[in-house]
Design an enzyme around this catalytic site. Structure first.
Site: not given
Length: 438
Positions: A68, A272, A313-314
């Site tokens: 989001e 995840r 974050g990759e």
């Protein structure tokens, strides 16, 4: 349940939340022990601000988690360009990092207060927002009621209601109406979502499309990308991304089967929740597979079977290393994960059939030939094998996915247009204040 009883139930929720407030401390400390809370900023969860409120108009924007947050970054950037202050709240440590990386000091970041009256009241007393913009499906009764009591306009953007959420609200229609009547506007992702919000009493409702389509491709460290590409060389690859429990081992089993047919095959697995990485590496190693973990900086060698993307974050890095991606939470769990990032990075998308949370995106991709749904592990293995063996078919899927994403763009412009009646007065007020200060 009558409207009167619905309001009584919400009043009881308010009182129950106030009574439960003293018990929130152990809950927050437990989350902190699991790395899910920032210990140094835990007071923000009780509504205690860690920053002063700037002068002038202020908009409160809330995004629950990473997906989001990424989706609303372009929207926030557009609002900031008008000169209006924003306090942006998120609910997770990882989403806070995304805010820092992508928006920096442009916004004031705070962790969202618990949906308990004392915390919400303290938060609102300090920040005194002129407008609240909530992303996707964050329906917090106390927050909505407190904003409504203060006559703060509330707009839900990129609104989505999953099958489960809609069914739950339908069982309590009067409570839903008592809550949703506080929303000044709902900007839904799809016509189906729009109809669901209308059925639950929300007015007015417009449809924008999915804001996630209007985000840029996930960023990448080019030096890291080129280094990994050199390590991989000409080896065939496929990926299983945003996976949940059961799907990683399934991908490892598929690798063990397909490496007999595709010499040098490398499987990229991106869970995840990266904190599961160590346990997954042990499981896969016990299967006789050579596992390399990104978090440890280990090099991919000729005998590496699995490259485990256990970092935060990759995703942009991992997706750029393959042309085939299975998107998780779609075989062992229900709901699915976002297929748009793989598609916009020219990746052929595979997924299980449980993709209800991204139904429209998958429908568009499947109709165009950019994605394919599979029934089980064997069907997934067959689909991966086919795409590895058929370059033309793989490239057709990749191109179809990218084209579909381009055709789906436009949600940001629609959302900004829907927000204009609420933001324009704040822009005028901000400019008048600026002129007065001079």
């Amino acid at each position: 349940m009558s409207a009167r009883w619905a309001r009584a139930a919400l009043s009881a929720y308010r009182l129950g939340g106030a009574a439960a407030y003293p018990l929130a401390g152990p809950y927050v400390r437990w989350r902190a022990s699991k790395g899910k809370e920032d210990r140094e900023r835990s007071r923000e969860r009780y509504g205690v601000a860690s920053r002063p409120r700037p002068e002038g108009p202020l908009i409160w924007v809330h995004a629950a988690s990473v997906g989001e947050t990424i989706a609303i970054v372009p929207l926030v950037e557009n609002i900031l360009a008008f000169g209006v202050n924003i306090v942006l709240t998120t609910g997770t440590v990882t989403s806070a990092k995304v805010v820092q990386e992508r928006l920096g000091e442009g916004v004031i970041h705070q962790y969202v207060p618990l949906d308990l009256k004392p915390a919400i009241s303290r938060f609102l007393n300090h920040w005194q927002p002129d407008l609240a913009i909530i992303a996707e499906s964050e329906i917090w009764p106390m927050t909505i009621l407190e904003l409504g009591a203060r006559h703060v306009p509330q707009v839900l953007v990129n609104g989505r209601l999953s099958d489960r959420s809609f069914s739950a609200w339908k069982m309590r229609p009067n409570i839903a109406e008592a809550l949703f009547e506080n929303l000044a506007h709902v900007v839904a992702q799809s016509e189906a979502d729009g109809e669901r919000f209308r059925a639950l009493g929300a007015r007015p409702v417009s449809v924008s499309g999915n804001l996630k389509v209007d985000t840029p491709p996930p960023p990448v460290d080019e030096r890291a990308l080129q280094s990994l590409k050199r390590q991989i060389g000409e080896r065939p690859t496929w990926g299983a991304v945003s996976t949940h429990e059961g799907e990683e081992i399934m991908a490892a089993e598929i690798h063990a089967t397909l490496r007999k047919r595709h010499s040098g095959l490398l499987t990229i697995i991106v869970p995840r929740h990266p904190d599961r990485g160590e346990a997954l590496a042990e499981q896969m190693s016990s299967m006789g597979l050579n596992v390399v973990c990104r978090s440890k900086g280990e090099r991919i060698t000729a005998d590496t079977d699995i490259f485990l993307g256990d970092t935060i974050g990759e995703m942009g890095l991992f997706l750029r290393l393959t042309e085939i991606a299975f998107v998780g939470r779609s075989l062992t769990l229900q709901g699915g994960q976002n297929p748009l990032e793989p598609a916009m990075l020219e990746t052929a998308v595979l997924a299980g059939r449980n993709v209800q949370n991204f139904r429209e995106a998958y429908q568009r991709l499947i109709e165009a030939g950019g994605a394919k749904l599979v029934r089980d592990r064997n069907m997934l293995a067959g689909a991966v094998n086919f795409l590895l063996s058929n370059e033309a078919a793989r490239y057709d899927m990749m191109a179809a996915g990218t084209t579909t994403v381009e055709q789906m763009r436009g949600a940001l412009a629609h959302t900004l247009k829907s927000l204009e009646p609420y933001i324009q007065p704040l822009i005028v007020k901000s400019r008048l204040k600026g002129a007065g200060d001079r």
